[in-house]
Design a protein around this motif. Structure first.
Motif, PDB file in Angstrom:
ATOM      1  N   LEU A 284      12.166 -31.160  30.577  1.00 46.17           N
ATOM      2  CA  LEU A 284      12.967 -32.325  30.939  1.00 46.17           C
ATOM      3  C   LEU A 284      12.705 -32.747  32.383  1.00 46.17           C
ATOM      4  CD1 LEU A 284      16.305 -31.323  29.182  1.00 46.17           C
ATOM      5  CD2 LEU A 284      14.765 -33.176  28.499  1.00 46.17           C
ATOM      6  N   ALA A 285      12.487 -31.775  33.248  1.00 49.26           N
ATOM      7  CA  ALA A 285      12.234 -32.081  34.652  1.00 49.26           C
ATOM      8  C   ALA A 285      10.861 -32.715  34.857  1.00 49.26           C
ATOM      9  CB  ALA A 285      12.359 -30.809  35.492  1.00 49.26           C
ATOM     10  N   VAL A 286       9.859 -32.230  34.136  1.00 48.35           N
ATOM     11  CA  VAL A 286       8.494 -32.738  34.304  1.00 48.35           C
ATOM     12  C   VAL A 286       8.323 -34.083  33.601  1.00 48.35           C
ATOM     13  CG1 VAL A 286       6.054 -32.299  33.808  1.00 48.35           C
ATOM     14  CG2 VAL A 286       7.548 -30.412  34.532  1.00 48.35           C
ATOM     15  N   GLY A 287       8.865 -34.206  32.398  1.00 45.60           N
ATOM     16  CA  GLY A 287       8.709 -35.425  31.615  1.00 45.60           C
ATOM     17  C   GLY A 287       7.352 -35.498  30.941  1.00 45.60           C
ATOM     18  N   GLY A 288       7.115 -36.586  30.228  1.00 46.21           N
ATOM     19  CA  GLY A 288       5.822 -36.800  29.588  1.00 46.21           C
ATOM     20  C   GLY A 288       5.771 -36.449  28.121  1.00 46.21           C
ATOM     21  N   ALA A 289       6.872 -35.953  27.553  1.00 40.86           N
ATOM     22  CA  ALA A 289       6.899 -35.603  26.132  1.00 40.86           C
ATOM     23  C   ALA A 289       7.838 -36.546  25.382  1.00 40.86           C
ATOM     24  CB  ALA A 289       7.339 -34.163  25.942  1.00 40.86           C
TER      25      ALA A 289
END
Length: 286
Positions: free
Chosen positions: A212-217
């Motif tokens: 959730l912190a990184v994102g991109g999915a």
């Protein structure tokens, strides 16, 4: 049950031809040639011997027609419909030897595919009243994925990816090989087209928090989590990604998992552990 349009026969033919060639062998059906006088005409019925959901009627009909295009085939219970013991699913008329030459291949496919559809329908029923959709996996019989995934649709389920090229699905081994969640998500963002959906597998809430912190999915696969963890995962995601529960999913557990609020429940057992629905072919006499 929702009825799905049939697959193009062109896609199914190679599978049936291979099965028929295997069954007929080098010399064809020596038994029928020996005991049935040439030109003998018959009518046979493919009947259900137990209740379930029908799949494989298109396949069975094509098996008969490939052996003998002159055979007349009538489907009484289309793929995706329910059946009970004694129900007539399909009727075939014409040369008796041709009918018997195709019998086993037709029954093998129809019984296997109806078993998958029946198990799928059972899982779908357990999730009724929730948002969860039942989906299959790639744990299919080699060479038969197309038909087995169609059988899942006949049972009221949904299809996950059909091949490795359909979408990005980052699993635990990808994460391990790439060096962690952040590196693997950053690599996907940098290298792949926006047209491909991205799903990533996590087996802990800490991993989910990092995703959730990184994102991109676009979606997260919640693997081998108990119901309490699944509920918390759904709360954490809060609609930002599609949620999919996976791992040890089976009839009897589906209702509890569906109640956690996940969007999808992937069930490998639909295709790797389904039984064969008991069907039989009987020549009408008298």
């Amino acid at each position: 049950m929702t009825l799905h349009p049939p697959l193009p026969d062109l896609l199914i033919e190679p599978l049936l031809r291979a099965a028929l060639l295997e069954d007929l062998g080098a010399g064809g059906d020596v038994t029928s040639r020996a005991v049935i006088p040439p030109g003998t005409v018959a009518t046979a019925c493919l009947n259900a011997r137990e209740g379930g959901v029908v799949s494989g009627m298109q396949v069975a009909a094509l098996a008969f027609r490939l052996v003998d295009p002159a055979l007349r085939v009538t489907i009484h219970r289309p793929d995706g419909s329910a059946c009970g013991p004694g129900d007539r699913l399909l009727e075939v008329s014409g040369d008796a030897a041709s009918i018997l030459a195709a019998e086993r291949v037709a029954l093998n496919f129809a019984g296997r595919l109806s078993g998958i559809a029946t198990l799928t329908a059972r899982c779908v029923a357990e999730a009724q009243g929730t948002r969860a959709r039942i989906t299959c996996t790639r744990k299919t019989t080699p060479g038969l994925r197309l038909l087995e995934k169609q059988a899942v649709l006949h049972g009221g389920g949904y299809n996950h990816r059909a091949s490795l090229s359909d979408m990005v699905l980052i699993k635990d081994n990808h994460i391990a090989a790439a060096g962690g969640i952040r590196p693997v998500l950053m690599a996907v963002s940098a290298r792949l087209s926006h047209a491909l959906r991205v799903e990533i597998e996590v087996d802990s809430l800490a991993q989910l928090e990092e995703v959730l912190a990184v994102g991109g999915a676009d979606a997260v696969l919640l693997d081998n989590m108990d119901e309490a963890m699944l509920r918390e995962a759904v709360r954490m995601v809060a609609g930002r990604m599609t949620t999919e529960a996976s791992g040890n999913m089976r009839p009897g557990r589906i209702a509890a998992v569906a109640a956690t609020g996940v969007d999808y429940i992937s069930v490998g057992a639909l295709t790797h552990s389904a039984g064969t629905l008991d069907l039989g072919l009987d020549i009408l006499t008298g």
